[in-house]
Design a protein around this motif. Structure first.
Motif, PDB file in Angstrom:
ATOM      1  N   ALA A  18      40.585  38.641  42.563  1.00 45.59           N
ATOM      2  CA  ALA A  18      40.774  38.651  41.108  1.00 45.59           C
ATOM      3  C   ALA A  18      39.612  37.911  40.438  1.00 45.59           C
ATOM      4  O   ALA A  18      39.020  37.024  41.028  1.00 45.59           O
TER       5      ALA A  18
ATOM      6  N   LEU B  75      42.272  43.381  38.873  1.00 45.86           N
ATOM      7  CA  LEU B  75      42.183  42.112  38.148  1.00 45.86           C
ATOM      8  C   LEU B  75      40.776  41.518  38.135  1.00 45.86           C
ATOM      9  O   LEU B  75      40.585  40.425  37.634  1.00 45.86           O
TER      10      LEU B  75
ATOM     11  N   VAL C 147      42.717  44.419  44.707  1.00 48.13           N
ATOM     12  CA  VAL C 147      42.911  43.324  43.744  1.00 48.13           C
ATOM     13  C   VAL C 147      41.730  43.270  42.773  1.00 48.13           C
ATOM     14  O   VAL C 147      41.903  43.132  41.564  1.00 48.13           O
TER      15      VAL C 147
END
Lengths: 236, 164
Positions: free
Chosen positions: A160, A122, A118
């Motif tokens: 993220a 992001l 992740v």
């Protein structure tokens, strides 16, 4: 330090519940309508928690509650306070099932998806591509105001970055196909609807870039609230 | 309210994740339960307090006053008033859009109206704060709102260019 903190937090919770119980025992239900009562509960709880080093966020919320009830009472009287509290309670009941969903999604997301993946896609180092992915995902997520919050919480906790989270939320609130069809088009006409959604397309990227710059300048690399959440989890 | 669809979407995602866990890695259930309980423990104290506090604070915003200003103002000034009103407009679309319609009929222009809708959807203080602060923490909420402050005026100005 850790066991001490855990103890003081339990003490804070017990103190709060004792205060609440004592206040509820004060008299018939009408007392709940009394803003002075709300004020006192909030302030006492605040003082007690501050003394016990309770979570800083919770303290600030309680201060906010005390200030809010006081100010509404001063301007609109007890009736106003009652309306506000009832609105809040109604909203609370409404969002409770969604909070439950958020907890389930958050738990499973963290258990299933590796943090590194992740973060690579992001995280704040993911460049414009990460922001573009977040924007597209946000614009495509259906549902009203509360639908995708569980998802963004899960993504954020799973690695993220600030930029992607802000871009996602901005896209999802700013560009909504569902809202355009259900509300904007019938009520405001095609011209406003088209122009508004068109000019909204670059906004999430702008917000994401600003958020990244601000986070880099003012916040540490790791989300500090996340660290606190983890500490709280370990404490009890 | 639109929470019906939101609920379906959120629980759809939740159930899908549970199904994936069951299928791919059943031992993830335990870990998920532990993390979920940790999350719930912090939320349970934060959410009720903040929801009631914000519900009270929302009542203090002089919406009527700002709406009157917006109806009369035009140009960039109107866009600023639109952004301001939109940021503090409470409730879901069933509350916000009727307000926009009333303003449109009372002569507000496209730019300010679009700034208003954008501010309402992007800033949405009242609505987002319920979730944002309890879930993501004060720092994130402040960061997002500050990052988004400039968006409604941008939308209003861009829309003004296109419409006129």
């Amino acid at each position: 330090m850790c066991p001490l903190m855990a103890q003081s937090q339990v003490g804070g919770l017990r103190g709060l519940s004792r205060i609440m119980r004592a206040a509820a025992a004060l008299g018939p239900k009408r007392h709940w309508q009394c803003p002075g009562f709300l004020c006192i509960v909030a302030l006492t709880a605040t003082a007690r928690m501050a003394a016990l080093k309770f979570s800083r966020d919770l303290i600030s919320f309680l201060v906010l509650l005390a200030l809010g009830s006081g100010a509404v009472y001063a301007t609109q009287g007890a009736q106003g306070v009652e309306t506000g509290v009832m609105n809040g309670l109604r909203l609370l009941v409404e969002i409770l099932p969604i909070i439950l969903a958020a907890v389930v999604i958050g738990g499973y997301f963290q258990a299933l998806v590796p943090r590194e993946r992740v973060a690579a896609m992001l995280g704040d180092g993911s460049g414009l591509k990460g922001l573009a992915i977040a924007t597209a995902a946000g614009a495509l997520t259906p549902g009203g105001p509360f639908a995708s919050f569980p998802l963004v919480v899960a993504l954020f906790e799973a690695g993220a970055g600030y930029g992607a989270a802000v871009a996602y939320l901005t896209a999802w609130t700013g560009i909504s196909l569902q809202r355009a069809i259900v509300w904007e088009w019938p009520l405001l006409g095609p011209e406003i609807t088209l122009v508004r959604n068109l000019v909204s397309i670059p906004l999430p990227i702008i917000a994401g870039l600003i958020a990244r710059a601000l986070a880099k300048r003012f916040l540490e690399d790791k989300p500090p609230d996340l660290e606190k959440l983890k500490r709280n989890r370990r404490a009890p | 309210m639109t929470t019906g669809l939101s609920l379906i979407v959120a629980w759809g995602i939740a159930l899908a994740l549970i199904a994936v866990a069951q299928w791919k890695r059943p031992q993830a259930h335990r870990e998920a339960l532990k993390k979920g309980i940790g999350m719930a423990a912090t939320l349970i104290t934060r959410i009720p307090v903040i929801v009631i506090a914000v519900s009270l604070l929302v009542m203090l915003v002089p919406q009527q006053f700002i709406a009157e200003k917006l109806g009369a103002a035009a140009g960039f000034e109107g866009i600023l008033y639109g952004s301001l009103l939109g940021g503090f407009l409470p409730g879901g679309p069933s509350v916000a859009f009727p307000v926009v319609v009333v303003l449109m009929q009372s002569g507000a222009q496209g730019g300010p109206l679009i700034a208003l809708i954008t501010a309402w959807s992007v800033l949405a203080m009242h609505r987002m704060l319920f979730f944002e602060i309890p879930f993501m923490g004060v720092r994130f909420a402040v960061l997002r709102v500050v990052s988004s402050l400039i968006l409604p005026p941008i939308a209003g100005v861009l829309a003004g260019f296109i419409l006129h």
